[in-house]
Every structure is written in structure tokens, then in C-alpha cells.
Design a protein around this motif. Structure first.
Motif, PDB file in Angstrom:
ATOM      1  N   ILE A  91       0.968  -1.121  -0.006  1.00  0.00           N
ATOM      2  CA  ILE A  91      -0.142  -0.025   0.147  1.00  0.00           C
ATOM      3  C   ILE A  91       0.935   1.033   0.054  1.00  0.00           C
ATOM      4  N   GLY A  92       0.880   2.096  -0.978  1.00  0.00           N
ATOM      5  CA  GLY A  92       1.692   3.177  -1.117  1.00  0.00           C
ATOM      6  C   GLY A  92       0.886   4.420  -1.181  1.00  0.00           C
ATOM      7  N   VAL A  93       1.602   5.693  -1.483  1.00  0.00           N
ATOM      8  CA  VAL A  93       0.603   6.864  -1.496  1.00  0.00           C
ATOM      9  C   VAL A  93       0.166   6.928  -3.040  1.00  0.00           C
ATOM     10  N   GLY A  94      -1.245   6.709  -3.238  1.00  0.00           N
ATOM     11  CA  GLY A  94      -1.855   6.570  -4.472  1.00  0.00           C
ATOM     12  C   GLY A  94      -1.880   5.342  -5.190  1.00  0.00           C
ATOM     13  N   PHE A  95      -1.392   4.232  -4.741  1.00  0.00           N
ATOM     14  CA  PHE A  95      -1.604   3.009  -5.337  1.00  0.00           C
ATOM     15  C   PHE A  95      -1.512   1.687  -4.377  1.00  0.00           C
ATOM     16  N   ILE A  96      -2.048   0.754  -4.973  1.00  0.00           N
ATOM     17  CA  ILE A  96      -1.652  -0.867  -4.125  1.00  0.00           C
ATOM     18  C   ILE A  96      -1.249  -1.693  -5.223  1.00  0.00           C
ATOM     19  N   ALA A  97      -0.064  -2.175  -4.939  1.00  0.00           N
ATOM     20  CA  ALA A  97       0.200  -3.328  -5.846  1.00  0.00           C
ATOM     21  C   ALA A  97       0.386  -4.587  -5.247  1.00  0.00           C
ATOM     22  N   ALA A  98       0.144  -5.702  -6.070  1.00  0.00           N
ATOM     23  CA  ALA A  98      -0.068  -7.033  -5.522  1.00  0.00           C
ATOM     24  C   ALA A  98       0.684  -8.025  -6.311  1.00  0.00           C
ATOM     25  N   ALA A  99       1.327  -9.070  -5.728  1.00  0.00           N
ATOM     26  CA  ALA A  99       1.782 -10.123  -6.443  1.00  0.00           C
ATOM     27  C   ALA A  99       1.629 -11.347  -5.878  1.00  0.00           C
ATOM     28  N   LEU A 100       1.700 -12.332  -6.615  1.00  0.00           N
ATOM     29  CA  LEU A 100       1.530 -14.017  -6.002  1.00  0.00           C
ATOM     30  C   LEU A 100       3.104 -14.442  -6.497  1.00  0.00           C
ATOM     31  N   THR A 101       3.775 -14.950  -5.614  1.00  0.00           N
ATOM     32  CA  THR A 101       5.077 -15.761  -6.210  1.00  0.00           C
ATOM     33  C   THR A 101       4.973 -16.931  -5.607  1.00  0.00           C
ATOM     34  N   ASP A 102       5.744 -18.057  -6.264  1.00  0.00           N
ATOM     35  CA  ASP A 102       5.966 -19.143  -5.792  1.00  0.00           C
ATOM     36  C   ASP A 102       7.242 -19.406  -4.575  1.00  0.00           C
ATOM     37  N   PHE A 103       7.388 -20.636  -4.423  1.00  0.00           N
ATOM     38  CA  PHE A 103       8.352 -20.607  -3.212  1.00  0.00           C
ATOM     39  C   PHE A 103       9.785 -20.191  -3.635  1.00  0.00           C
ATOM     40  N   ILE A 104      10.133 -19.967  -4.735  1.00  0.00           N
ATOM     41  CA  ILE A 104      11.467 -19.393  -5.148  1.00  0.00           C
ATOM     42  C   ILE A 104      11.131 -17.805  -5.785  1.00  0.00           C
ATOM     43  N   ALA A 105       9.970 -17.366  -5.330  1.00  0.00           N
ATOM     44  CA  ALA A 105       9.793 -15.944  -5.693  1.00  0.00           C
ATOM     45  C   ALA A 105       9.782 -15.582  -7.163  1.00  0.00           C
ATOM     46  N   ASN A 106       9.454 -16.472  -7.987  1.00  0.00           N
ATOM     47  CA  ASN A 106       8.884 -16.344  -9.212  1.00  0.00           C
ATOM     48  C   ASN A 106       7.624 -15.710  -9.180  1.00  0.00           C
ATOM     49  N   ILE A 107       7.544 -14.495  -9.946  1.00  0.00           N
ATOM     50  CA  ILE A 107       5.747 -13.873  -9.939  1.00  0.00           C
ATOM     51  C   ILE A 107       5.254 -14.482 -10.824  1.00  0.00           C
ATOM     52  N   ARG A 108       3.994 -15.103 -10.050  1.00  0.00           N
ATOM     53  CA  ARG A 108       3.081 -15.929 -10.986  1.00  0.00           C
ATOM     54  C   ARG A 108       1.731 -15.158 -11.271  1.00  0.00           C
ATOM     55  N   TRP A 109       1.442 -14.244 -10.518  1.00  0.00           N
ATOM     56  CA  TRP A 109       0.892 -13.140 -11.083  1.00  0.00           C
ATOM     57  C   TRP A 109       0.766 -12.051 -10.300  1.00  0.00           C
ATOM     58  N   ARG A 110       0.447 -10.742 -10.730  1.00  0.00           N
ATOM     59  CA  ARG A 110       0.595  -9.334 -10.473  1.00  0.00           C
ATOM     60  C   ARG A 110      -0.728  -8.459 -10.543  1.00  0.00           C
ATOM     61  N   ASP A 111      -0.906  -7.428 -10.040  1.00  0.00           N
ATOM     62  CA  ASP A 111      -1.923  -6.274 -10.296  1.00  0.00           C
ATOM     63  C   ASP A 111      -1.450  -5.008  -9.737  1.00  0.00           C
TER      64      ASP A 111
END
Ligand code: ZN
Length: 421
Positions: A91-111
Motif C-alpha cells: 500500500i503506497g501513496v496513491g496506489f496498491i500493488a499486489a503479487a503472488l510468487t511461488d516458493f522461489i519468488a517467481n512472480i506468478r500473478w500481479r496487479d
């Protein structure tokens, strides 16, 4: 009684050794049972038992054979990407960023959602919907949620995961960890933005391999994540790193914190914008002002950077001035902490990057020579992702510290909460 203590001790040792092995697989190229035994000092039999347990927990997998000179080929091991998933929310100033990663931190989904409000109820509700969406994506991949990392721009009481104060959002005293653990039923880690970015760069960015470094988040405010000996330095309650409020000019401009001449007031985004606006209003020309269509509220740091790149003298002068003052703060930090590396991130880092030699020369002229000989100054390589990846790293850190217990706490799915709630 003695028996209970003995078995408790044995269980603790087993958990520590399991964490040790997992740590080697995370950060080194030790990839076989024999090399893990040699590195950890554990017996081959102990390593084999623990590796089997880690394989049963789905956190480690075998990946074929490693041939060596002489002897039988050994089975190679690696962290299993399918060992679980982590949800990162910023949660930042003016936005929210989200991500789902697997166990080795590969991003599998983001918004990412841009916000025109900082109303706490509305903002938190959107963040919760993003967390639920991430969990749905994880479930579709058959990954259980190991935890949620939440980044907030403010003072965090780390042991309670409680936001005490976020000046740029105007939020006070919100017990996020308690609220979200109740709501989602998985461990939640709340991290301040400077600390999160430092973790992100340490595991996935330019600070990989460095154990003593400072990440400086330069934007409207200036904050820092300070890593000492491979661990974040957080202070007694978790509030360390408010470097933007070190006073570098006691006669300077008034800061919202109540003091005069704070570093972020002198060298943050507002100072850069004000320099150009004041000069234009006194009759000078700037290409940056054209880019902003002559409106002060449209002027951005990136416009000033672009104007400077196009040869605009006023824009260059403004950035030179701000970068010099920025360098003074960096020098103070180097003299205090004797780091190996300074990483500059945040939206102001894009403006500073072409002017980095100015920061370096302020530092080399004004710091103690012996302290600056080995220090390197770099621009963040993760950019806007540094905080989000740090949130993921914060969750993974706790799993690596106690793999068996944390894997058990992970849930196959969140409690049923409607996405439309
Ligand atoms: Zn201040």
C-alpha cells in the motif's frame, strides 16, 4: 522432566538443522547431500534424514544426477518452486500493488490499482480484495499460501505488525497483522517500505551478496533500510531508518515533523519541484515548465529529468543542487555505518541516476577517506518492484527460519470470503 527437556532440545536442534540446510540450498551452490554435509558439519545420515523431511514437506526436490570425477554420481537437490506461494501487497501513496510468487519468488500473478483516495476503509478493502484474488490464483496453481507480506509507508511496531503512523497517508495506529491474520488465517508480516526495499534488493537485486548496506528510498520523503551483518537493523521497536529527518540545515525550510532543515525537506521531491517553480516565477525559462504546460501542479520530477537531458540549464541546476544536498545525507550515513554499499531507490532515483557522479564526489570529498575507499553507490535494480519483492522475502525468511512449523501453518485455501464482499 529431564526426558521432556531432552526431547524438546532434540526437536529444536532438528528444526535449526533443517533451516540450515534449506538456507544453503537458497543461497549457495551446495546441491548434493554430500556437499551439504561437508558445508554444515552434520553427518551424512543426519543430512539425508532432514533432506527427506524437506522433500516430504514439498520444499525441496531432486533434479537428476550430478557427475563428479570418480565415485558414483550424486543426486542434485534444489528448492521446489511448488513448495507454496506467498502473497505480497504494497500500500503506497496513491496506489496498491499486489503479487503472488511461488516458493522461489517467481512472480506468478500481479496487479496494481491506482487510487485517488487515502481513506483507510476504502484502501484496506481494495487491498483485501487483491489478497483474495492472489489466493484464488494460487489455488488454481495448487499452491498453498505460506503467508502474506504487507508493505506500508510508515512507522511499524514490528513485533505486533502494527502501523503506528503513516504521515503521507494520514493513518494512525492500525493493527494490520492482527486484523489480517484473523481475516485470512495465515501468518501476516507487516514491513516498512524502506526495510522491505532493502530486503528485496538483498535477495533479488543489486545488493545480492552484500551484508552491510543501506537502501535509501528517495521520493517525497526519504527513508532507509539498514542491513547490518545480513540482518535488518530495526531499533528497539522497529522504527529505525527515519533518516529523512536528520537535520542537515538548522536554518532551512520547515518540515511537517516540526523541525527545520530535515534532509528530505532539503533533498526530496518537493524541494526539487520548488526550486524550478520559484526560478520560473522569478522570470527564468525552463523546458520543464513547458512540459508541465505552465502549471505548477502538473510539474513532475521526471519532467525535470527529461528537460535536463534535453540540455535545459535550469533543470540541470535544480537537480545539481538537490543531488549535492542528497550527497550530504549519504555522507552522514556512510560516516555512521561504514557500509559496503549504498543503494538509491524510489522515484527520485531516476532523476538522480544521470547525476550520480555528484553524489559520489560529495561523498569522497566529505567522508573519511578510509570509510569511502570500499563503498559502492548503486541505483536500485528492482525499481518499483523493490518493496513488493521485499514483502515476499520477509515471509520467505520466516519459512526458511523454521520450515517444518511454517509449512504446517500454511493453508491450502483461505476461509471462504466472497470476492464481492
Ligand atoms: Zn522532518
Amino acid at each position: 522432566m529431564v526426558k521432556v527437556q531432552k526431547s524438546a532440545h532434540k526437536s529444536l536442534v532438528r528444526r535449526l538443522n533443517m533451516s540450515l540446510i534449506l538456507g544453503y540450498l537458497r543461497t549457495s551452490d551446495r546441491r548434493t547431500r554430500a556437499s551439504l554435509a561437508a558445508s554444515t558439519g552434520l553427518t551424512r545420515a543426519t543430512v539425508s534424514t532432514l533432506v527427506d523431511e524437506l522433500i516430504a514437506l514439498n520444499l525441496v526436490r531432486e533434479t537428476g544426477l550430478q557427475h563428479s570425477q570418480g565415485g558414483r554420481p550424486a543426486t542434485r537437490l534444489e528448492l521446489n518452486p511448488e513448495g507454496g506461494c506467498v502473497i505480497g501487497i504494497e500500500i503506497g501513496v496513491g496506489f496498491i500493488a499486489a503479487a503472488l510468487t511461488d516458493f522461489i519468488a517467481n512472480i506468478r500473478w500481479r496487479d496494481r490499482v491506482e487510487l485517488d483516495t487515502s481513506d483507510p476503509a476504502k484502501t484496506v478493502s481494495i487491498a483485501e480484495k487483491l489478497a483474495l484474488e492472489a489466493e484464488h490464483r494460487g489455488r488454481a496453481l495448487s499452491l498453498k499460501v505460506l503467508g502474506i507480506g504487507l508493505v506500508l509507508p510508515g512507522l511499524i511496531k514490528t513485533d505486533e505488525g502494527r502501523l503506528k503512523f503513516a504521515p503521507n497517508l494520514g493513518w494512525h495506529d492500525m493493527p494490520f497483522q492482527e486484523m489480517w491474520e484473523k481475516r485470512f488465517g495465515v501468518p501476516v508480516h507487516v514491513v516498512n517500505d524502506g526495510n522491505a526495499a532493502a530486503l528485496g534488493e538483498h535477495y533479488f537485486g543489486v545488493a545480492a551478496g552484500y551484508h552491510d548496506f543501506i537502501f535509501i528510498n528517495a521520493a517525497v520523503g526519504i527513508g532507509a533500510g539498514i542491513m547490518i551483518d545480513g540482518k535488518l537493523f530495526q531499533g528497539v521497536e522497529g522504527y529505525a531508518g527515519e533518516v529523512g529527518h536528520m537535520v542537515i540545515d538548522p536554518g532551512g525550510a520547515l518540515c511537517p515533523c516540526g523541525r527545520r532543515g530535515c534532509w528530505e525537506k532539503a533533498a526530496g521531491i518537493q524541494a526539487l519541484l520548488k526550486y524550478v517553480i520559484d526560478a520560473v516565477r522569478s522570470g527564468r525559462f525552463s523546458r520543464a515548465w513547458e512540459l508541465a504546460e505552465g502549471k505548477a501542479n502538473k510539474l513532475t520530477p521526471d519532467m525535470i529529468a527529461q528537460a535536463a537531458a534535453e540540455g535545459d540549464p535550469l533543470a540541470s541546476e535544480a537537480i545539481t543542487r538537490i543531488t549535492n544536498l542528497f550527497g550530504i545525507g549519504v555522507m552522514n550515513l556512510i560516516n555512521t555505518f561504514n557500509p559496503q554499499l549504498i543503494v538509491i531507490g524510489g522515484s527520485l532515483s531516476r532523476v538522480i541516476e544521470p547525476f550520480l557522479p555528484i553524489v559520489e564526489s560529495v561523498v569522497s570529498e566529505q567522508s573519511f577517506r578510509t570509510l569511502t575507499d570500499k563503498v559502492v553507490i548503486k541505483i536500485s535494480s528492482l525499481g518499483d518492484d523493490a518493496c513488493l519483492m521485499g514483502a515476499v522475502a520477509a515471509v520467505l525468511d520466516t519459512v526458511f527460519a523454521d520450515p517444518a512449523q511454517r509449512s504446517e501453518k500454511a493453508q491450502q485455501q483461505f476461509p471462504a470470503i466472497s470476492l464481492k464482499a
